[in-house]
Design a protein around this motif. Structure first.
Motif, short mmCIF file in Angstrom:
data_model
loop_
_atom_site.label_atom_id
_atom_site.label_comp_id
_atom_site.label_asym_id
_atom_site.label_seq_id
_atom_site.Cartn_x
_atom_site.Cartn_y
_atom_site.Cartn_z
N GLY A 19 0.78 -1.22 0.00
CA GLY A 19 0.00 0.00 0.00
C GLY A 19 0.81 1.27 0.00
N THR A 20 2.12 1.18 -0.15
CA THR A 20 2.95 2.38 -0.18
C THR A 20 2.59 3.20 -1.41
OG1 THR A 20 4.77 1.24 0.90
CG2 THR A 20 5.31 3.27 -0.26
N PRO A 21 2.23 4.49 -1.22
CA PRO A 21 1.83 5.30 -2.39
C PRO A 21 2.98 5.48 -3.36
CG PRO A 21 2.11 6.68 -0.43
CD PRO A 21 2.21 5.25 0.02
N ALA A 22 2.62 5.60 -4.63
CA ALA A 22 3.64 5.78 -5.66
C ALA A 22 4.39 7.08 -5.41
CB ALA A 22 2.99 5.80 -7.04
N PRO A 23 5.71 7.05 -5.38
CA PRO A 23 6.46 8.28 -5.16
C PRO A 23 6.52 9.12 -6.42
CG PRO A 23 7.96 6.47 -5.53
CD PRO A 23 6.57 5.88 -5.55
N HIS A 24 7.02 10.30 -6.28
CA HIS A 24 7.34 11.12 -7.45
C HIS A 24 8.58 10.52 -8.10
CE1 HIS A 24 8.89 14.58 -9.75
NE2 HIS A 24 7.63 14.97 -9.80
N HIS A 69 4.72 13.39 -15.74
CA HIS A 69 4.16 12.79 -14.53
C HIS A 69 3.08 13.67 -13.91
CE1 HIS A 69 3.99 10.51 -10.80
NE2 HIS A 69 4.07 11.66 -10.15
N ARG A 70 2.01 13.04 -13.45
CA ARG A 70 0.95 13.72 -12.73
C ARG A 70 0.73 13.00 -11.40
NH1 ARG A 70 2.36 16.59 -15.93
NH2 ARG A 70 1.25 17.71 -17.58
N PRO A 71 0.32 13.75 -10.37
CA PRO A 71 0.10 13.10 -9.07
C PRO A 71 -0.81 11.89 -9.20
CG PRO A 71 -0.04 15.48 -8.84
CD PRO A 71 0.05 15.20 -10.32
N GLY A 72 -0.38 10.80 -8.59
CA GLY A 72 -1.15 9.56 -8.64
C GLY A 72 -0.76 8.63 -9.76
N ASP A 73 -0.01 9.13 -10.75
CA ASP A 73 0.44 8.25 -11.83
C ASP A 73 1.36 7.16 -11.27
OD1 ASP A 73 -0.89 9.78 -13.64
OD2 ASP A 73 0.90 10.71 -14.53
N PRO A 74 1.32 5.95 -11.82
CA PRO A 74 2.29 4.92 -11.40
C PRO A 74 3.70 5.35 -11.78
CG PRO A 74 1.08 4.21 -13.35
CD PRO A 74 0.40 5.47 -12.88
N VAL A 75 4.63 4.93 -10.96
CA VAL A 75 6.02 5.34 -11.15
C VAL A 75 6.90 4.09 -11.19
CG1 VAL A 75 7.98 6.57 -10.15
CG2 VAL A 75 5.67 7.54 -10.00
N VAL A 76 7.76 4.02 -12.18
CA VAL A 76 8.77 2.95 -12.25
C VAL A 76 10.06 3.51 -11.69
CG1 VAL A 76 10.12 1.47 -13.77
CG2 VAL A 76 7.69 1.87 -14.25
#
Length: 661
Positions: A19-24, A69-76
């Motif tokens: 559940g860790t939120p996707a970081p920037h 990137h937008r807030p909430g977008d998945p991040v690799v």
């Protein structure tokens, strides 16, 4: 230096929290990500009992990925890891996708061609042990009348590269020796002259001992603590800085906002503090200024030509991992005012995350007058505003020197970077009263050699967008003639730097030289390209080591005050990825070959600056800060003074608005 007490084997069992939120995309590496990177490499069979982790860094995404990137977008998230087998000296570079928990790439490092990974913290102690166990060193010490070596300090110093065949491929340090009168004494007050031990860290032995002859060890102690220098002054009254309503900045995660400014904080083990996505609000527009800013390297070459000292040149970012050496800052000592501290997370030698407490300091401070005018035609009515600046800083200690690094943001859109060098000067021994052409005698028989501090800032501009061009601007006096009958005219000469073959630029104080970073596609209200101007403050000598010397090959970035290169994912550091024992030729000089256009494109500016230090008596036993740096100021970026909306402030019992004679 702090080390993690965690068993490194436990790190392989950890996983990221659910559940860790996707970081920037540009957030600093988390403890979980460092742990996952280690676990993936362990699962791939790349981690054993003798494996160490000299570098674990975020593999930063490109500008376009970040911009999209937008807030909430998945991040690799990808991590670039350098491994070292301390038993064999073999190095490996790997890229791990910590989002997918996958090894993406790996390659073996060739120490002769690539250079060595940075120095490990554990190698400091190992070097001391190896030298003290060496029969040749013990014999040399005994010949100097020193038989009790319990309080000797064998300093672990970067070896450089001098083209010696017997050193090729070896992982090495060179060690000077210092003495202490007691465990808390200042060892730099007592250098053992004429003695250098070259240490092979893999074979764990001294492979070469340089002994140019005994020199008396300076006897005078160099204590700088209060109890040795009292009584303290009694006429200093308290100075209090208070913000009863709290500071004007806000930190949301890693996003920092203040006075129309917005940026993202980052901290890594190599560079330390990194600022991303600096932008300024102008009315209803958010306008980018810098995509990335950091101190990417710092060289400290010394001037003594003697056989025991002529090799000394430290690269504190690439050889010693500057960020890992950050101090835990203390209120009232290192920072003053309404302070917000931010911890940093970096890996230890075993690849286990450790927290550096209070690594970053954020605060506001008054900076004097911002603007003022007294209207002599209106009964001398006066209007003025005070300047306030945001300070984001950290301090690192590298052996004898301490460095404070300060980024300042101003209300008028200005940016400043300042380095404060303090701590202890490096020392050597001589017969008391010796006058050296290469050093200052700061105490009887104690020489402080001349040296340079050559910092290199990496600046990735994004002035109203990523397509920028740099113009070199000189002030030019015009010849007398019909158009200049009184000889008073001068103008500017702006020369675009358009090709990578022209990338290396010297400063010229006589011409008031500065570099204007423009966006040709965005115009201000007078029709000129918007711009920010980089101004050196001041522009001291570049590298003084002679062309063709080993130091000049390895510190080539410091032969010019500015390099301008096209941005690229593999162009991270001005002297290459692995400058430790590298022969030279990597970095900006390799990227400055002709043929790449520098017009209207994504650029990186590599700005070299710093003092040539001729030590004074006043620099001993601890030196007052020596300052250097540069500014970036808006130049036609705004259509007028952007601080006209600042309120009148009151302070000190009065108001800064007055009228009347």
């Amino acid at each position: 230096m702090a080390h993690s007490a965690t068993d490194p084997r436990d790190a392989d069992k950890a996983t990221t929290a659910p559940g860790t939120p996707a970081p920037h995309p540009l957030d600093p590496l988390t403890a979980e990500e460092i742990t996952v990177a280690r676990a993936v490499l362990s699962d791939e069979g790349l981690v054993g009992d003798t494996t160490r982790f000299p570098l674990v860094l975020l593999d930063e995404p490109d500008r376009h990925t970040v911009a999209a990137h937008r807030p909430g977008d998945p991040v690799v998230r990808r991590v670039r890891v350098t491994l070292l087998d301390t038993a064999t000296g073999a190095g490996t570079e790997a890229v791990v996708d910590v989002t997918a928990r996958t090894l993406l790439a790996r390659r073996d490092l060739d120490p002769a061609a690539d250079g060595q990974p940075p120095v490990l913290f554990e190698e400091y102690e190992r070097c001391d042990e190896i030298v003290k166990a060496d029969p040749g060193w013990r014999k040399a010490m005994a010949e100097r009348g020193i038989t009790d070596t319990a309080l000797a300090v064998c300093a672990p110093l970067a070896a450089g590269n001098f083209g010696r065949a017997e050193e090729t491929g070896r992982r090495m340090l060179r060690s000077l020796t210092f003495l202490r009168c007691e465990a808390s004494d200042n060892p730099f007050a007592h250098p053992v002259g004429g003695l250098v031990a070259d240490v092979d860290l893999t074979e764990r032995r001294v492979v070469r001992l340089v002994d140019t002859g005994a020199v008396p060890v300076p006897a005078e102690c160099g204590r700088y603590e209060a109890e040795f220098n009292g009584p303290a002054r009694t006429d200093l009254k308290p100075l209090e800085i208070r913000q009863p309503d709290g500071p004007s900045f806000a930190l949301d995660g890693h996003r920092l906002t203040w006075q129309n400014w917005s940026l993202r904080l980052d901290f890594n083990a190599r560079e330390g503090l990194v600022l991303h996505e600096l932008s300024v609000r102008d009315g209803d527009r958010v306008r980018p200024v810098l995509h990335r800013a950091s101190l990417a390297e710092m060289a400290v070459p010394y001037a003594d030509p003697g056989a025991d000292r002529n090799w000394i040149c430290y690269l504190d970012v690439g050889e010693y991992t500057l960020g890992r050496n950050a101090n835990a800052l203390r209120l009232g000592c290192d920072c003053l005012g309404e302070i917000l501290y931010v911890d940093a997370v970096v890996p230890d030698d075993h690849g286990v995350p450790q927290t550096l407490p209070n690594a970053i300091c954020i605060h506001e401070e008054d900076h004097g007058l911002l603007w003022k005018h007294t209207n002599m035609f209106d009964d001398f009515a006066a209007e003025s505003r005070r300047s306030r600046r945001l300070v984001v800083s950290y301090i690192a200690t590298l052996g004898n020197y301490d460095y404070g690094f300060y980024w300042y943001l101003y209300q008028d859109g200005g940016i400043e970077f300042e380095v404060k060098a303090t701590g202890l000067v490096q020392t050597s021994a001589s017969a008391p009263g010796t006058v050296s052409p290469y050093a200052t005698e700061v105490a009887p028989g104690l020489q402080a050699p001349y040296h340079q501090h050559l910092f290199c800032a990496r600046l990735d501009p994004a002035v109203d967008g990523h397509a920028n061009t740099v113009e070199e601007v000189d002030v030019v006096p015009l010849p007398m003639g019909p158009d200049n009958p009184n000889g008073n005219a001068f103008t500017i000469r702006a020369t675009p730097v358009t090709d990578s073959g022209e990338a290396g630029r010297p400063a010229d104080p006589a011409a008031g030289r500065r570099w204007r970073i423009t966006n040709p596609s965005v115009r201000n209200r007078t029709g000129q390209p918007v711009a920010y101007t980089l101004t050196p403050q001041p522009s001291g000598p570049t590298l003084l080591a002679r062309p063709g010397s080993p130091v000049a090959a390895r510190v080539a970035y410091a032969t010019k005050h500015l390099w301008i290169t096209r941005s690229a994912a593999d162009r991270r550091f001005p002297d290459g990825d692995y400058p430790n024992q590298h022969p030279g030729g990597a970095g900006v000089t390799a990227w400055a070959r002709p043929g790449e256009s520098l017009e209207n494109t994504a650029l990186t500016l590599w700005h070299c600056f710093g003092p040539t230090h001729l030590p004074r008596l006043e620099d001993w036993p601890v030196m007052p800060v020596d300052r250097c740096g540069f500014t970036l100021r808006p130049t036609g970026f705004f259509d007028r003074n952007p601080t006209l909306d600042l309120p009148r402030e009151s302070g000190g019992g009065g108001h800064c608005h007055a009228s009347g004679a």
